[in-house]
Scaffold this motif. Structure first.
Motif, mmCIF file in Angstrom:
data_model
loop_
_atom_site.group_PDB
_atom_site.id
_atom_site.type_symbol
_atom_site.label_atom_id
_atom_site.label_comp_id
_atom_site.label_asym_id
_atom_site.label_seq_id
_atom_site.Cartn_x
_atom_site.Cartn_y
_atom_site.Cartn_z
ATOM 1 N N THR A 21 33.386 -18.742 -87.939
ATOM 2 C CA THR A 21 34.097 -19.702 -87.105
ATOM 3 C C THR A 21 35.583 -19.663 -87.419
ATOM 4 O O THR A 21 35.979 -19.654 -88.579
ATOM 5 C CB THR A 21 33.547 -21.124 -87.343
ATOM 6 N N ALA A 22 36.390 -19.621 -86.367
ATOM 7 C CA ALA A 22 37.848 -19.608 -86.537
ATOM 8 C C ALA A 22 38.485 -20.464 -85.459
ATOM 9 O O ALA A 22 37.926 -20.655 -84.383
ATOM 10 C CB ALA A 22 38.385 -18.185 -86.448
ATOM 11 N N ARG A 23 39.657 -20.989 -85.769
ATOM 12 C CA ARG A 23 40.447 -21.730 -84.788
ATOM 13 C C ARG A 23 41.629 -20.873 -84.406
ATOM 14 O O ARG A 23 42.183 -20.147 -85.222
ATOM 15 C CB ARG A 23 40.932 -23.045 -85.384
ATOM 16 N N ASP A 24 42.032 -20.997 -83.160
ATOM 17 C CA ASP A 24 43.164 -20.209 -82.695
ATOM 18 C C ASP A 24 43.909 -20.993 -81.627
ATOM 19 O O ASP A 24 43.334 -21.848 -80.957
ATOM 20 C CB ASP A 24 42.679 -18.879 -82.121
ATOM 21 N N THR A 25 45.170 -20.707 -81.467
ATOM 22 C CA THR A 25 45.987 -21.284 -80.406
ATOM 23 C C THR A 25 46.022 -20.272 -79.271
ATOM 24 O O THR A 25 46.263 -19.090 -79.498
ATOM 25 C CB THR A 25 47.415 -21.550 -80.919
ATOM 26 N N ILE A 26 45.769 -20.748 -78.067
ATOM 27 C CA ILE A 26 45.754 -19.837 -76.924
ATOM 28 C C ILE A 26 47.052 -19.964 -76.135
ATOM 29 O O ILE A 26 47.696 -21.005 -76.137
ATOM 30 C CB ILE A 26 44.528 -20.086 -76.021
ATOM 31 N N SER A 27 47.417 -18.882 -75.481
ATOM 32 C CA SER A 27 48.646 -18.833 -74.697
ATOM 33 C C SER A 27 48.332 -18.962 -73.214
ATOM 34 O O SER A 27 47.308 -18.467 -72.746
ATOM 35 C CB SER A 27 49.365 -17.509 -74.919
ATOM 36 N N LYS A 28 49.238 -19.614 -72.503
ATOM 37 C CA LYS A 28 49.067 -19.740 -71.064
ATOM 38 C C LYS A 28 49.101 -18.354 -70.425
ATOM 39 O O LYS A 28 49.910 -17.512 -70.797
ATOM 40 C CB LYS A 28 50.168 -20.608 -70.476
ATOM 41 N N GLY A 29 48.210 -18.124 -69.484
ATOM 42 C CA GLY A 29 48.126 -16.834 -68.812
ATOM 43 C C GLY A 29 49.299 -16.604 -67.875
ATOM 44 O O GLY A 29 50.053 -17.522 -67.544
ATOM 45 N N HIS A 30 49.432 -15.366 -67.430
ATOM 46 C CA HIS A 30 50.545 -14.995 -66.562
ATOM 47 C C HIS A 30 50.269 -15.236 -65.089
ATOM 48 O O HIS A 30 51.161 -15.072 -64.267
ATOM 49 C CB HIS A 30 50.884 -13.508 -66.776
ATOM 50 N N HIS A 31 49.046 -15.596 -64.753
ATOM 51 C CA HIS A 31 48.736 -15.823 -63.346
ATOM 52 C C HIS A 31 47.951 -17.110 -63.182
ATOM 53 O O HIS A 31 47.307 -17.584 -64.106
ATOM 54 C CB HIS A 31 47.931 -14.645 -62.781
ATOM 55 N N ARG A 32 48.043 -17.680 -61.985
ATOM 56 C CA ARG A 32 47.244 -18.862 -61.663
ATOM 57 C C ARG A 32 45.832 -18.421 -61.310
ATOM 58 O O ARG A 32 45.641 -17.327 -60.785
ATOM 59 C CB ARG A 32 47.860 -19.621 -60.488
ATOM 60 N N PRO A 33 44.859 -19.267 -61.582
ATOM 61 C CA PRO A 33 43.481 -18.911 -61.216
ATOM 62 C C PRO A 33 43.355 -18.697 -59.706
ATOM 63 O O PRO A 33 44.038 -19.345 -58.920
ATOM 64 C CB PRO A 33 42.680 -20.136 -61.657
ATOM 65 N N SER A 41 45.349 -21.115 -66.413
ATOM 66 C CA SER A 41 44.653 -19.982 -67.010
ATOM 67 C C SER A 41 45.250 -19.715 -68.385
ATOM 68 O O SER A 41 46.470 -19.754 -68.551
ATOM 69 C CB SER A 41 44.832 -18.757 -66.106
ATOM 70 N N TYR A 42 44.389 -19.461 -69.383
ATOM 71 C CA TYR A 42 44.833 -19.164 -70.748
ATOM 72 C C TYR A 42 44.171 -17.870 -71.207
ATOM 73 O O TYR A 42 42.999 -17.631 -70.923
ATOM 74 C CB TYR A 42 44.460 -20.309 -71.696
ATOM 75 N N THR A 43 44.910 -17.056 -71.918
ATOM 76 C CA THR A 43 44.410 -15.772 -72.390
ATOM 77 C C THR A 43 43.518 -15.957 -73.610
ATOM 78 O O THR A 43 43.891 -16.667 -74.549
ATOM 79 C CB THR A 43 45.597 -14.851 -72.744
ATOM 80 N N LEU A 44 42.351 -15.324 -73.592
ATOM 81 C CA LEU A 44 41.450 -15.388 -74.741
ATOM 82 C C LEU A 44 42.062 -14.654 -75.931
ATOM 83 O O LEU A 44 42.714 -13.623 -75.762
ATOM 84 C CB LEU A 44 40.103 -14.749 -74.406
ATOM 85 N N PRO A 45 41.854 -15.155 -77.147
ATOM 86 C CA PRO A 45 42.370 -14.464 -78.334
ATOM 87 C C PRO A 45 41.681 -13.114 -78.550
ATOM 88 O O PRO A 45 40.541 -12.918 -78.118
ATOM 89 C CB PRO A 45 42.033 -15.417 -79.490
ATOM 90 N N ALA A 46 42.366 -12.223 -79.213
ATOM 91 C CA ALA A 46 41.770 -10.931 -79.573
ATOM 92 C C ALA A 46 40.561 -11.182 -80.469
ATOM 93 O O ALA A 46 40.567 -12.081 -81.303
ATOM 94 C CB ALA A 46 42.796 -10.073 -80.294
ATOM 95 N N GLU A 69 36.407 -16.526 -67.444
ATOM 96 C CA GLU A 69 36.326 -15.434 -66.478
ATOM 97 C C GLU A 69 37.116 -14.261 -67.017
ATOM 98 O O GLU A 69 38.315 -14.370 -67.250
ATOM 99 C CB GLU A 69 36.892 -15.854 -65.123
ATOM 100 N N GLY A 70 36.430 -13.151 -67.230
ATOM 101 C CA GLY A 70 37.097 -11.981 -67.783
ATOM 102 C C GLY A 70 37.659 -12.302 -69.154
ATOM 103 O O GLY A 70 36.941 -12.750 -70.040
ATOM 104 N N ARG A 71 38.956 -12.120 -69.329
ATOM 105 C CA ARG A 71 39.622 -12.403 -70.603
ATOM 106 C C ARG A 71 40.438 -13.696 -70.520
ATOM 107 O O ARG A 71 41.441 -13.849 -71.200
ATOM 108 C CB ARG A 71 40.533 -11.233 -70.984
ATOM 109 N N SER A 72 40.012 -14.647 -69.655
ATOM 110 C CA SER A 72 40.756 -15.890 -69.470
ATOM 111 C C SER A 72 39.849 -17.111 -69.571
ATOM 112 O O SER A 72 38.671 -17.060 -69.209
ATOM 113 C CB SER A 72 41.423 -15.913 -68.089
ATOM 114 N N ILE A 73 40.450 -18.207 -70.028
ATOM 115 C CA ILE A 73 39.807 -19.522 -69.986
ATOM 116 C C ILE A 73 40.497 -20.282 -68.867
ATOM 117 O O ILE A 73 41.732 -20.392 -68.851
ATOM 118 C CB ILE A 73 39.980 -20.289 -71.313
ATOM 119 N N LEU A 74 39.738 -20.805 -67.935
ATOM 120 C CA LEU A 74 40.283 -21.561 -66.815
ATOM 121 C C LEU A 74 40.050 -23.042 -67.046
ATOM 122 O O LEU A 74 38.960 -23.455 -67.440
ATOM 123 C CB LEU A 74 39.629 -21.125 -65.499
ATOM 124 N N THR A 75 41.086 -23.838 -66.807
ATOM 125 C CA THR A 75 40.973 -25.296 -66.949
ATOM 126 C C THR A 75 41.476 -25.971 -65.706
ATOM 127 O O THR A 75 42.134 -25.370 -64.884
ATOM 128 C CB THR A 75 41.765 -25.821 -68.152
#
Length: 75
Positions: A21-33, A41-46, A69-75
């Motif tokens: 288990t790990a915690r991570d900060t996610i970054s806002k994605g470059h595109h809107r859902p 949209s936020y990019t999933l961590p590596a 969805e794919g490599r993104s978390i949608l909120t």
């Protein structure tokens, strides 16, 4: 050897192993859902395998609904 990593990832997804288990900060994605159901949209961590919980820095703004969805978390 051929299926080792797939087997490890499958086992890690099935249970909430404390050692994995790990915690991570996610970054806002470059595109809107694409869907109008989501506003951000936020990019999933590596190395992402499984999401246990999604929280914000503001307790007054809980994240109750999300989708992956794919490599993104949608909120």
């Amino acid at each position: 050897r051929l299926h080792f990593q797939n087997t490890v990832n499958s086992l890690l997804r099935r249970h909430q192993w404390s050692f994995a288990t790990a915690r991570d900060t996610i970054s806002k994605g470059h595109h809107r859902p694409y869907s109008t159901d989501w506003s951000a949209s936020y990019t999933l961590p590596a190395g992402f395998i499984r999401l246990l919980r999604l929280t914000t820095t503001d307790p007054a703004l809980p994240v109750n609904e999300f989708a992956i969805e794919g490599r993104s978390i949608l909120t």
